[in-house]
Motif scaffolding. Structure first.
Motif, PDB file in Angstrom:
ATOM      1  N   LEU A   1       0.826  -1.208   0.000  1.00  0.00           N
ATOM      2  CA  LEU A   1       0.000   0.000   0.000  1.00  0.00           C
ATOM      3  C   LEU A   1       0.864   1.263   0.000  1.00  0.00           C
ATOM      4  CD1 LEU A   1      -2.714   1.517   0.401  1.00  0.00           C
ATOM      5  CD2 LEU A   1      -2.468   1.082   2.852  1.00  0.00           C
ATOM      6  N   CYS A   2       1.858   1.309   0.881  1.00  0.00           N
ATOM      7  CA  CYS A   2       2.720   2.495   0.991  1.00  0.00           C
ATOM      8  C   CYS A   2       3.528   2.708  -0.283  1.00  0.00           C
ATOM      9  CB  CYS A   2       3.650   2.359   2.194  1.00  0.00           C
ATOM     10  SG  CYS A   2       2.830   2.417   3.799  1.00  0.00           S
ATOM     11  N   LEU A   3       4.032   1.607  -0.864  1.00  0.00           N
ATOM     12  CA  LEU A   3       4.855   1.734  -2.062  1.00  0.00           C
ATOM     13  C   LEU A   3       4.034   2.203  -3.266  1.00  0.00           C
ATOM     14  CD1 LEU A   3       7.569   1.394  -3.427  1.00  0.00           C
ATOM     15  CD2 LEU A   3       7.053  -1.029  -3.785  1.00  0.00           C
ATOM     16  N   VAL A   4       2.844   1.632  -3.449  1.00  0.00           N
ATOM     17  CA  VAL A   4       2.006   2.031  -4.582  1.00  0.00           C
ATOM     18  C   VAL A   4       1.601   3.501  -4.472  1.00  0.00           C
ATOM     19  CG1 VAL A   4      -0.201   1.677  -5.747  1.00  0.00           C
ATOM     20  CG2 VAL A   4       1.123  -0.286  -4.995  1.00  0.00           C
ATOM     21  N   THR A   5       1.156   3.918  -3.302  1.00  0.00           N
ATOM     22  CA  THR A   5       0.732   5.314  -3.142  1.00  0.00           C
ATOM     23  C   THR A   5       1.897   6.279  -3.333  1.00  0.00           C
ATOM     24  OG1 THR A   5       0.969   5.009  -0.730  1.00  0.00           O
ATOM     25  CG2 THR A   5      -1.248   4.846  -1.644  1.00  0.00           C
ATOM     26  N   LEU A   6       3.097   5.878  -2.895  1.00  0.00           N
ATOM     27  CA  LEU A   6       4.274   6.724  -3.104  1.00  0.00           C
ATOM     28  C   LEU A   6       4.568   6.874  -4.593  1.00  0.00           C
ATOM     29  CD1 LEU A   6       6.817   8.255  -2.178  1.00  0.00           C
ATOM     30  CD2 LEU A   6       7.959   6.030  -1.949  1.00  0.00           C
ATOM     31  N   LEU A   7       4.588   5.772  -5.311  1.00  0.00           N
ATOM     32  CA  LEU A   7       4.884   5.809  -6.745  1.00  0.00           C
ATOM     33  C   LEU A   7       3.780   6.528  -7.529  1.00  0.00           C
ATOM     34  CD1 LEU A   7       6.294   2.189  -7.330  1.00  0.00           C
ATOM     35  CD2 LEU A   7       7.574   4.326  -7.037  1.00  0.00           C
ATOM     36  N   SER A   8       2.535   6.433  -7.028  1.00  0.00           N
ATOM     37  CA  SER A   8       1.417   7.044  -7.758  1.00  0.00           C
ATOM     38  C   SER A   8       1.488   8.563  -7.776  1.00  0.00           C
ATOM     39  CB  SER A   8       0.078   6.598  -7.145  1.00  0.00           C
ATOM     40  OG  SER A   8      -0.102   7.152  -5.848  1.00  0.00           O
ATOM     41  N   LEU A   9       2.282   9.156  -6.875  1.00  0.00           N
ATOM     42  CA  LEU A   9       2.439  10.607  -6.879  1.00  0.00           C
ATOM     43  C   LEU A   9       3.355  11.070  -8.003  1.00  0.00           C
ATOM     44  CD1 LEU A   9       2.771  11.509  -3.077  1.00  0.00           C
ATOM     45  CD2 LEU A   9       0.737  11.572  -4.530  1.00  0.00           C
ATOM     46  N   LYS A  10       4.168  10.159  -8.544  1.00  0.00           N
ATOM     47  CA  LYS A  10       5.118  10.515  -9.593  1.00  0.00           C
ATOM     48  C   LYS A  10       4.869   9.779 -10.900  1.00  0.00           C
ATOM     49  CE  LYS A  10       7.633  13.404  -7.213  1.00  0.00           C
ATOM     50  NZ  LYS A  10       7.717  14.849  -7.593  1.00  0.00           N
ATOM     51  N   LEU A  11       4.115   8.684 -10.847  1.00  0.00           N
ATOM     52  CA  LEU A  11       3.886   7.860 -12.030  1.00  0.00           C
ATOM     53  C   LEU A  11       2.391   7.722 -12.289  1.00  0.00           C
ATOM     54  CD1 LEU A  11       6.408   4.955 -11.270  1.00  0.00           C
ATOM     55  CD2 LEU A  11       6.774   6.867 -12.838  1.00  0.00           C
ATOM     56  N   PRO A  12       2.005   7.386 -13.521  1.00  0.00           N
ATOM     57  CA  PRO A  12       0.594   7.067 -13.779  1.00  0.00           C
ATOM     58  C   PRO A  12       0.130   5.912 -12.897  1.00  0.00           C
ATOM     59  CG  PRO A  12       1.789   7.370 -15.844  1.00  0.00           C
ATOM     60  CD  PRO A  12       2.820   7.383 -14.748  1.00  0.00           C
ATOM     61  N   ASP A  13      -1.161   5.904 -12.562  1.00  0.00           N
ATOM     62  CA  ASP A  13      -1.698   4.930 -11.603  1.00  0.00           C
ATOM     63  C   ASP A  13      -1.323   3.496 -11.947  1.00  0.00           C
ATOM     64  OD1 ASP A  13      -2.818   7.120 -10.447  1.00  0.00           O
ATOM     65  OD2 ASP A  13      -4.830   6.786 -11.239  1.00  0.00           O
ATOM     66  N   PHE A  14      -1.614   3.093 -13.185  1.00  0.00           N
ATOM     67  CA  PHE A  14      -1.387   1.707 -13.576  1.00  0.00           C
ATOM     68  C   PHE A  14       0.098   1.357 -13.531  1.00  0.00           C
ATOM     69  CE2 PHE A  14      -0.599  -1.574 -16.833  1.00  0.00           C
ATOM     70  CZ  PHE A  14      -1.381  -2.592 -16.297  1.00  0.00           C
ATOM     71  N   ILE A  15       0.951   2.295 -13.944  1.00  0.00           N
ATOM     72  CA  ILE A  15       2.395   2.046 -13.925  1.00  0.00           C
ATOM     73  C   ILE A  15       2.891   1.883 -12.493  1.00  0.00           C
ATOM     74  CG2 ILE A  15       4.652   2.960 -14.567  1.00  0.00           C
ATOM     75  CD1 ILE A  15       2.930   2.050 -16.903  1.00  0.00           C
ATOM     76  N   ALA A  16       2.330   2.667 -11.567  1.00  0.00           N
ATOM     77  CA  ALA A  16       2.719   2.567 -10.155  1.00  0.00           C
ATOM     78  C   ALA A  16       2.368   1.188  -9.599  1.00  0.00           C
ATOM     79  CB  ALA A  16       2.019   3.650  -9.341  1.00  0.00           C
ATOM     80  N   ALA A  17       1.163   0.702  -9.922  1.00  0.00           N
ATOM     81  CA  ALA A  17       0.746  -0.627  -9.461  1.00  0.00           C
ATOM     82  C   ALA A  17       1.591  -1.707 -10.121  1.00  0.00           C
ATOM     83  CB  ALA A  17      -0.732  -0.850  -9.776  1.00  0.00           C
ATOM     84  N   LEU A  18       1.857  -1.562 -11.428  1.00  0.00           N
ATOM     85  CA  LEU A  18       2.643  -2.555 -12.159  1.00  0.00           C
ATOM     86  C   LEU A  18       4.080  -2.618 -11.644  1.00  0.00           C
ATOM     87  CD1 LEU A  18       2.464  -4.577 -14.514  1.00  0.00           C
ATOM     88  CD2 LEU A  18       3.270  -2.750 -16.028  1.00  0.00           C
ATOM     89  N   ALA A  19       4.663  -1.446 -11.365  1.00  0.00           N
ATOM     90  CA  ALA A  19       6.028  -1.399 -10.843  1.00  0.00           C
ATOM     91  C   ALA A  19       6.113  -2.073  -9.479  1.00  0.00           C
ATOM     92  CB  ALA A  19       6.504   0.053 -10.751  1.00  0.00           C
TER      93      ALA A  19
END
Length: 269
Positions: A158-176
């Protein structure tokens, strides 16, 4: 604490208002119930029939892993739109227009979502626990405690996805995030395999190398899940490195949450 509690409670009720939440929960429970045939099937190993209790024990552990893996995907899908959705519909401004600081909002949203996905996972594990109890007449000790342990790995996701979602598109953040978890599963799963007595016997003539430093320091999501299973079967836990996977995962979750607050504080609304 009152502000955090209110935002967390609002997050839970907000997510539960979506019909998709109940659809996902219903599909997941239906899937779990479909495997009940495994408790009635007849299996034999080396010509010897496996009794129903042993069969239920092993089937329940396999499904435990399947549920835990699936919950990471569900958590990533929910988490990737928490803040972007708030930015779009104006919820962020609504929250911050009240006497609440940005970190209250961020942590409150995280805590509320974590409680929700952990409850979702617990319901599924409880379904398996109850099914095994009904079919065999005996409980599986430690099954629900293991589910609570696995909830901490969901916190990291949860923490990692939300962190990445601030800089990346939603789907890319989840995929990463799923890619990072996949690398860990391969690395830690391979390490666990190499610790198997049969593998050690087969490779008796070859020296088994110690894991590289990056593997020791990598987020131990799979090992935490494996540790949870040892609570169920009371077996010995074989870790990787000196740090327990629970401390490792909580440490990474804390780092991601801290970075999330920092990045969010710098973000223009």
């Amino acid at each position: 604490m009152d502000k955090l509690f209110r935002i967390s409670l609002y997050t839970i009720t907000d997510q539960m208002r979506h019909k998709s939440f109940y659809v996902l929960l219903g599909i997941a429970i239906l899937f779990v119930l479909l495997i009940r045939g495994c408790y009635n099937a007849d299996f034999s190993v080396n010509g010897k029939s496996v009794d129903s209790v042993t069969l239920a024990w092993h089937a329940s552990k396999i499904v435990f892993h399947i549920i835990a893996f699936g919950m990471h995907l569900m958590t990533a899908l929910i988490a990737m739109r928490i803040f972007t959705h708030d930015f779009t519909d104006g919820s962020t401004i609504l929250f911050l227009s009240r006497p609440a600081e940005r970190w209250h909002y961020v942590i409150g949203r995280l805590v509320g979502t974590w409680i929700l996905v952990s409850l979702f996972q617990f319901i599924l594990h409880t379904t398996i626990f109850s099914l095994a109890w009904i079919k065999t007449g005996g409980m599986i000790p430690g099954y629900l405690s293991a589910s609570l342990v696995c909830s901490f790995s969901l916190l990291f996701t949860l923490c990692l996805v939300t962190l990445l979602s601030l800089k990346l598109p939603d789907f890319i953040a989840a995929l990463a995030t799923m890619g990072i978890l996949f690398v860990g599963f391969i690395s830690e799963g391979g390490h666990q395999l190499m610790q198997n007595n049969l593998v050690k016997t087969a490779l008796a003539d070859q020296a088994i190398q110690e894991p590289a430093l990056w593997r020791v320091l990598y987020p131990k999501v799979y090992l935490l899940q494996n540790y949870a299973v040892t609570i169920i079967d009371k077996s010995e836990f074989i870790g990787m490195g000196p740090i327990h996977p629970l401390i490792n995962v909580l440490g990474y979750a804390g780092i991601c949450a801290g970075l999330l607050v920092f990045v969010f504080n710098k973000k223009e609304l």
